[in-house]
Scaffold this active site. Sequence first.
Site, PDB file in Angstrom:
ATOM      1  N   ASP A 110       1.722 -10.148   0.966  1.00 37.08           N
ATOM      2  CA  ASP A 110       2.600  -8.788   1.838  1.00 37.08           C
ATOM      3  C   ASP A 110       2.035  -7.499   1.388  1.00 37.08           C
ATOM      4  O   ASP A 110       2.229  -6.438   2.377  1.00 37.08           O
ATOM      5  CB  ASP A 110       4.084  -9.272   1.312  1.00 37.08           C
ATOM      6  CG  ASP A 110       4.237  -8.784   0.130  1.00 37.08           C
ATOM      7  OD1 ASP A 110       3.878  -9.459  -0.790  1.00 37.08           O
ATOM      8  OD2 ASP A 110       5.295  -7.981   0.017  1.00 37.08           O
TER       9      ASP A 110
ATOM     10  N   ASP B  96       0.798  -7.406  -4.306  1.00 33.12           N
ATOM     11  CA  ASP B  96       0.919  -8.445  -5.201  1.00 33.12           C
ATOM     12  C   ASP B  96       0.190  -9.744  -4.417  1.00 33.12           C
ATOM     13  O   ASP B  96      -0.427  -9.492  -3.432  1.00 33.12           O
ATOM     14  CB  ASP B  96       2.165  -8.696  -5.685  1.00 33.12           C
ATOM     15  CG  ASP B  96       3.430  -8.705  -4.341  1.00 33.12           C
ATOM     16  OD1 ASP B  96       2.989  -9.148  -3.239  1.00 33.12           O
ATOM     17  OD2 ASP B  96       4.417  -8.399  -4.732  1.00 33.12           O
TER      18      ASP B  96
ATOM     19  N   TYR C  71      12.672  -9.905  -1.181  1.00 38.22           N
ATOM     20  CA  TYR C  71      12.970  -9.948   0.409  1.00 38.22           C
ATOM     21  C   TYR C  71      14.194 -10.533   0.603  1.00 38.22           C
ATOM     22  O   TYR C  71      14.438 -11.514   1.336  1.00 38.22           O
ATOM     23  CB  TYR C  71      11.845 -10.573   1.048  1.00 38.22           C
ATOM     24  CG  TYR C  71      10.822  -9.642   1.182  1.00 38.22           C
ATOM     25  CD1 TYR C  71      10.778  -8.405   1.933  1.00 38.22           C
ATOM     26  CD2 TYR C  71       9.301  -9.945   0.136  1.00 38.22           C
ATOM     27  CE1 TYR C  71       9.476  -7.579   1.901  1.00 38.22           C
ATOM     28  CE2 TYR C  71       8.351  -9.199   0.202  1.00 38.22           C
ATOM     29  CZ  TYR C  71       8.353  -7.955   1.048  1.00 38.22           C
ATOM     30  OH  TYR C  71       7.228  -7.181   1.141  1.00 38.22           O
TER      31      TYR C  71
ATOM     32  N   GLU D 136       2.580   1.897  -2.629  1.00 40.67           N
ATOM     33  CA  GLU D 136       2.275   0.633  -2.245  1.00 40.67           C
ATOM     34  C   GLU D 136       2.390   0.409  -0.772  1.00 40.67           C
ATOM     35  O   GLU D 136       3.221   0.997  -0.114  1.00 40.67           O
ATOM     36  CB  GLU D 136       3.143  -0.394  -3.001  1.00 40.67           C
ATOM     37  CG  GLU D 136       3.001  -1.874  -2.507  1.00 40.67           C
ATOM     38  CD  GLU D 136       3.842  -2.668  -3.604  1.00 40.67           C
ATOM     39  OE1 GLU D 136       3.400  -3.780  -3.798  1.00 40.67           O
ATOM     40  OE2 GLU D 136       4.889  -2.325  -4.034  1.00 40.67           O
TER      41      GLU D 136
END
Length: 528
Positions: free
Chosen positions: A92, A95, A244, A491
């Site tokens: 995603d 990571d 999430y 990120e």
Amino acid sequence: MTVKEIYRHKRWHFLLLILIITISSAASLIGVSSETEVGGFDYGEALSKSLLYFEAQRSGRLPYNQRVTWRDHSGLTDGLEQGVDLVGGYHDAGDHVKFGLPMAFTVTMLSWSVIEYGDSLASTGDLSHALEAIKWGTDYFIKAHTSPNVLWAEVGDGDTDHYCWQRPEDMTTSRRAFKIDENNPGSDLAGETAAAMAAASIVFRTTNPHYSHLLLHHAQQLFEFGDKYRGKYDESLRVVKSYYASVSGYMDELLWGATWLYRATDNDHYMSYVVDMAHQLGGLSWAMSEFSWDVKFAGVQLLASMLIKEEKHKQHSKIIQQYKSKAEHYLCSILNKNINGTNVQRTPAGLLYVRQWNNMQYVSTASFLLTVYSDHLRKSNSELECHEGTVTPDEMLVFAKSQIDYILGSNPMKTSYLVGYGPKYPTRVHHRGASIASYKDYKGFIGCTQGYDYWYGRSEPNPSVLVGALVGGPDHRDEFVDWRDNYVQTEACTYNTAPLVGVFARLIELEEQPLEEEDVSLVATYKR
């Protein structure tokens, strides 16, 4: 070089400097950027680079035509522990966990981009890359949907994954897989995955009809599963809650899935669901200020409202009109045209600002919905009616363009937040794979904490450029710190970039379709 030659050389440089200063001063006086003078940003280049990002995020066995060559095969035993093949899919962000909900939303938005702007993508030669990006996700979803009422929701564990800083090719972290089923429901995940596969079935309908039919079959089964066995996936799978969590619940995803299934099948059953369940599932009670991987109501409302003038939906006109009202409330809030403090905030330089962490995701989705709806209004010869005035389709697209131009470098930091685009962009992106020496250059094993010891804290730029990644972006003051440990800003996520694919494709068309900008208050206030 003689003294005379040195003098001539210096005199030439002095005259050239005077010319540059004169041109720059003139540009600042008339309030335009150098990009505008020479034709604006290169949206074609931005589009091509945005699609490269999805190749960098691939998990599994990479194909022969992989263009991001600093990546290699990874996650080749995913699902083995549970006796199922879960190789493939996308990481995603920075990571290596494969989270089903944001991955599905990414594929939905990529598919929607192709549905709306496939011709433009084809004209640039990027349509095939967009289709590959979609299929990489849907191939994985087919694997993950192992039976009608079972969907594998996640591979990897966020906690153990974040403990390590290593390349995906070296992963030593847990690759345990987690699923939803009848006893552990996840209507939000099932609904979003159904939406992704239904939207993708539209994309492949002509070029690969057998595959399209297969996707639609899975989408219908997943929707029925999610609707029959209701529940939030993060209550069934606690492991995902810190990463999430489904804050909005599952009601928006059920409406979202049904909406896309209606578009894919033209089956009145799904349209009736969107209409009949509008009140019960919150489709008409939520006035939204965001559209994201978690919150789909604005997308449902906008898609439903675009059906209002179709003759066959006259019987549903009352409910569709209510959907339209909610959709336009969202769009007006983006355009700063609502009342009673319901507008989306902006930074001093005019960037939409929803929240601190990864704010650019909301900018890209808002720009996409504005772009799609402006085209809808233009085709129907309509305008957007807001409390603070009427907005033309051109004005809506001008504002969307201003947000995209901010992303590409028209901002106080004079940096592009799309990595790899322009002369200045983030070079220390919070991304494990990009921040460590490429596996192709260094095949030696890098252990779990070795990455933290030798790579994470380095002040040098990442060894590999994560081309096409849209990072989290600046804070509410338009300030940005390009440090690897500043994950709130540096990120990037797949669902940040996915909506940009459609917007870039639309903006490419503007080269032959100039816009009329009437309400200058709509546009981002920053001028270079």
